[in-house]
Design a protein around this motif. Structure first.
Motif, short mmCIF file in Angstrom:
data_model
loop_
_atom_site.label_atom_id
_atom_site.label_comp_id
_atom_site.label_asym_id
_atom_site.label_seq_id
_atom_site.Cartn_x
_atom_site.Cartn_y
_atom_site.Cartn_z
N LYS A 65 0.82 -1.22 0.00
CA LYS A 65 0.00 0.00 0.00
C LYS A 65 0.85 1.27 0.00
O LYS A 65 1.83 1.35 0.74
CB LYS A 65 -0.93 0.00 1.20
CG LYS A 65 -1.89 -1.17 1.13
CD LYS A 65 -3.09 -1.02 2.00
CE LYS A 65 -4.06 -2.15 1.63
NZ LYS A 65 -5.21 -2.25 2.39
N GLY A 67 0.39 5.79 0.09
CA GLY A 67 -0.56 6.81 0.49
C GLY A 67 -1.15 6.54 1.85
O GLY A 67 -0.61 5.74 2.63
N SER A 68 -2.29 7.16 2.12
CA SER A 68 -2.97 6.92 3.41
C SER A 68 -4.41 7.40 3.31
O SER A 68 -4.76 8.13 2.39
CB SER A 68 -2.26 7.66 4.54
OG SER A 68 -2.34 9.05 4.31
N GLY A 69 -5.20 6.99 4.30
CA GLY A 69 -6.60 7.43 4.40
C GLY A 69 -7.36 7.23 3.10
O GLY A 69 -7.26 6.19 2.46
N THR A 72 -5.45 5.97 -0.28
CA THR A 72 -4.63 4.77 -0.14
C THR A 72 -4.67 4.00 -1.46
O THR A 72 -5.75 3.79 -2.02
CB THR A 72 -5.14 3.88 1.00
OG1 THR A 72 -5.11 4.63 2.21
CG2 THR A 72 -4.28 2.63 1.17
N GLU A 176 2.30 10.62 7.33
CA GLU A 176 1.52 9.38 7.28
C GLU A 176 1.36 8.85 5.85
O GLU A 176 1.05 7.68 5.64
CB GLU A 176 0.11 9.64 7.84
CG GLU A 176 0.05 9.93 9.32
CD GLU A 176 0.34 8.68 10.13
OE1 GLU A 176 -0.43 7.72 10.01
OE2 GLU A 176 1.36 8.66 10.84
N PHE A 177 1.53 9.74 4.88
CA PHE A 177 1.28 9.40 3.47
C PHE A 177 2.46 8.59 2.94
O PHE A 177 3.50 9.13 2.60
CB PHE A 177 1.11 10.71 2.68
CG PHE A 177 0.49 10.52 1.33
CD1 PHE A 177 -0.88 10.39 1.19
CD2 PHE A 177 1.28 10.50 0.20
CE1 PHE A 177 -1.45 10.24 -0.07
CE2 PHE A 177 0.72 10.35 -1.06
CZ PHE A 177 -0.65 10.22 -1.18
N LYS A 178 2.27 7.26 2.86
CA LYS A 178 3.40 6.36 2.57
C LYS A 178 3.90 6.48 1.14
O LYS A 178 3.18 6.17 0.19
CB LYS A 178 2.96 4.91 2.77
CG LYS A 178 3.05 4.43 4.17
CD LYS A 178 2.82 2.94 4.16
CE LYS A 178 2.59 2.46 5.57
NZ LYS A 178 2.29 1.05 5.61
N VAL A 201 7.64 2.00 5.34
CA VAL A 201 7.26 2.28 3.95
C VAL A 201 7.84 1.18 3.05
O VAL A 201 8.85 0.57 3.39
CB VAL A 201 7.78 3.66 3.47
CG1 VAL A 201 7.12 4.78 4.22
CG2 VAL A 201 9.29 3.75 3.58
#
Ligand code: SF4
Length: 453
Positions: A65, A67-69, A72, A176-178, A201
């Motif tokens: 994965k 990104g995040s939230g 994603t 948080e945004f991977k 990450v």
């Protein structure tokens, strides 16, 4: 080998308490075995068993994965070699790159293209959806570029490469945004593994041969690091194609873990001709890239790649549908014709294309028929007079037009009388049987509406 539903059931507490969202432990176990539910949804399973089952039921190509939230993005997660066997799960991300050595004008141009190149197709937004920020010896500028991309294109997943300092700077600004840390090879694996572990990450590892790639991947796995993306480093298009097939086959047929990861590709490595590059990319969409980095973004080829991607990554067991609703075509107003059809995507495209081509401002109503075409939907009771009348009353078209003339597909001529009974305020007009008749038909109806006022 994955576990069967019965084997999974044996590891469940069998309370039948429904807390997992399924009526029984048996139903839940079957869904977990089919990969349609997460074992962690049962709060009563021991964490070590959760891990054991999750590992045993994981797809042979691991889901990685970014990104995040709400932004994603999943890569990999594939379970088959051919789309018709089941379906392809996660479409490849497609985008281009910027580098720390690029002049500002070029970076601005590229970021502007990300903002401009968007198309709406069957209610889905098609757009480039990944960017590679390539550090070339300037950590501060990597930081600047990461901040800029995060601010201007907050949905866009990032691939970062460069020295350890550059990557560290970039990853720390992503929060948080991977992002994906890319460009790791046999010399730098030891240096970057702790970075991947501490920031949690994924790492993109590359090699000059499949053997070397397997060795690197295995090394990371031995360390317990499982979020990898592979770059086979192939020397020619033919080799790339063969490598991707070998990677996918080894992972799916042999359950060979070192190759059970998504793959990143760079079609511009093999040609300087953008058209040829696009042709290579189109092969990679189908077999078996998870990320495709282009040398640039050009509307004429990007659009085709995105449409191809959308088609390849639809579920062949489900018809492609358009969302129910009112679609304004050619800027309609309160005196524009109103026509209705089903939500089978192919019907929508054909009808919408003819209406657009007619240049007659029109309200196109799309009724949910579960993706069935006009006659099939009528035969299945999903496009009869009663359901059309119900849709007309609730969809809001009555507030958008002053007239009350509704055109139905020519294939539904037999329901005209029944529909007039259901909708006494409306005049029902039978349209052409073929969409090609729509332009002439719409011009006539439009003139009649204006004359009547
Ligand atoms: Fe069974 Fe667990 Fe689901 Fe309860 S939550 S029904 S125990 S699987």
């Amino acid at each position: 080998m994955g576990l069967t539903g019965i084997q999974i059931l044996g590891k469940l507490p069998k309370k039948n308490c429904k807390e997992c969202g399924f009526p029984t432990c048996m139903a839940f176990a079957m869904k977990v075995a089919a990969g349609q539910a997460e074992i962690a949804a049962c709060p009563y399973v021991d964490p070590t068993v959760v891990e054991e089952i999750a590992e045993a039921t994981a797809p042979p190509i691991r889901t990685v994965k970014l990104g995040s939230g709400e932004f994603t993005y999943s890569l990999g997660g594939e379970t088959c070699l051919f789309r018709h066997e089941k379906r392809f799960e996660n479409p490849p991300l497609i985008g281009t790159f910027i580098t720390t050595k690029m002049v500002d004008e070029e970076i601005n141009r590229r970021l502007e293209l990300y903002k401009q190149l968007k198309w709406d197709r069957v209610g889905i937004t098609l757009q480039p959806d990944v960017i590679w920020i390539k550090g070339e010896g300037d950590p501060q500028r990597v930081g600047f570029l990461v901040e800029r991309v995060r601010k201007e294109l907050p949905y866009l997943p990032i691939i970062l490469s460069g020295s350890k300092e550059e990557v560290e700077k970039g990853v720390s600004l992503c929060g948080e945004f991977k992002p994906l840390i890319y460009g790791i090879n046999k010399e730098t694996l030891e240096e970057f593994l702790p970075l991947g572990e501490s920031f949690k990450v994924p790492l993109g590892i590359g090699a000059s041969s499949l053997d070397e790639l397997a060795e690197l991947s295995d090394k990371a796995l031995q360390r317990g690091f499982k979020d990898l993306v592979l770059d086979p480093g192939s020397q020619s298009v033919r080799e790339l194609f063969e490598d991707l097939v070998i990677i996918r086959r080894s992972a799916i047929k042999k359950r060979y873990k070192p190759f059970g990861f998504p793959v990143i590709t760079f079609p511009f490595r093999y040609t300087e001709d953008y058209l040829l590059e696009s042709a290579i990319a189109s092969i990679l969409v189908a077999k078996y890239a998870s990320i495709i980095i282009l040398s640039d973004l050009k509307a004429e080829s990007l659009f085709n790649l995105l449409v191809e991607r959308m088609n390849i990554f639809t579920d062949p067991q489900k018809p492609l549908v358009v969302e129910e609703g009112i679609y304004p075509v050619n800027g309609p107003d309160e005196m524009s014709p109103v026509i209705i059809t089903c939500n089978f995507a192919l019907t929508y495209f054909i009808v919408n294309g003819e209406v657009e081509g007619s240049r007659v401002p029109t309200w196109l109503l799309i009724k949910n028929t579960d993706g069935l075409s006009v006659l099939t939907a009528w035969a299945a009771g999903k496009f009869g007079a009663d359901s059309i009348a119900e849709f007309i009353k609730k969809c809001g078209i009555e507030g958008k037009v002053k007239h009350r003339k509704l055109s139905i597909p020519g294939l539904l001529a037999s329901i005209k009388g029944e529909l007039e009974e259901e909708l006494p305020d409306w005049e029902i007009i039978v349209g052409p049987r073929e969409a090609t008749g729509l332009p002439a038909f719409l011009r006539k109806v439009s003139a009649e509406i204006k004359e009547a006022v």
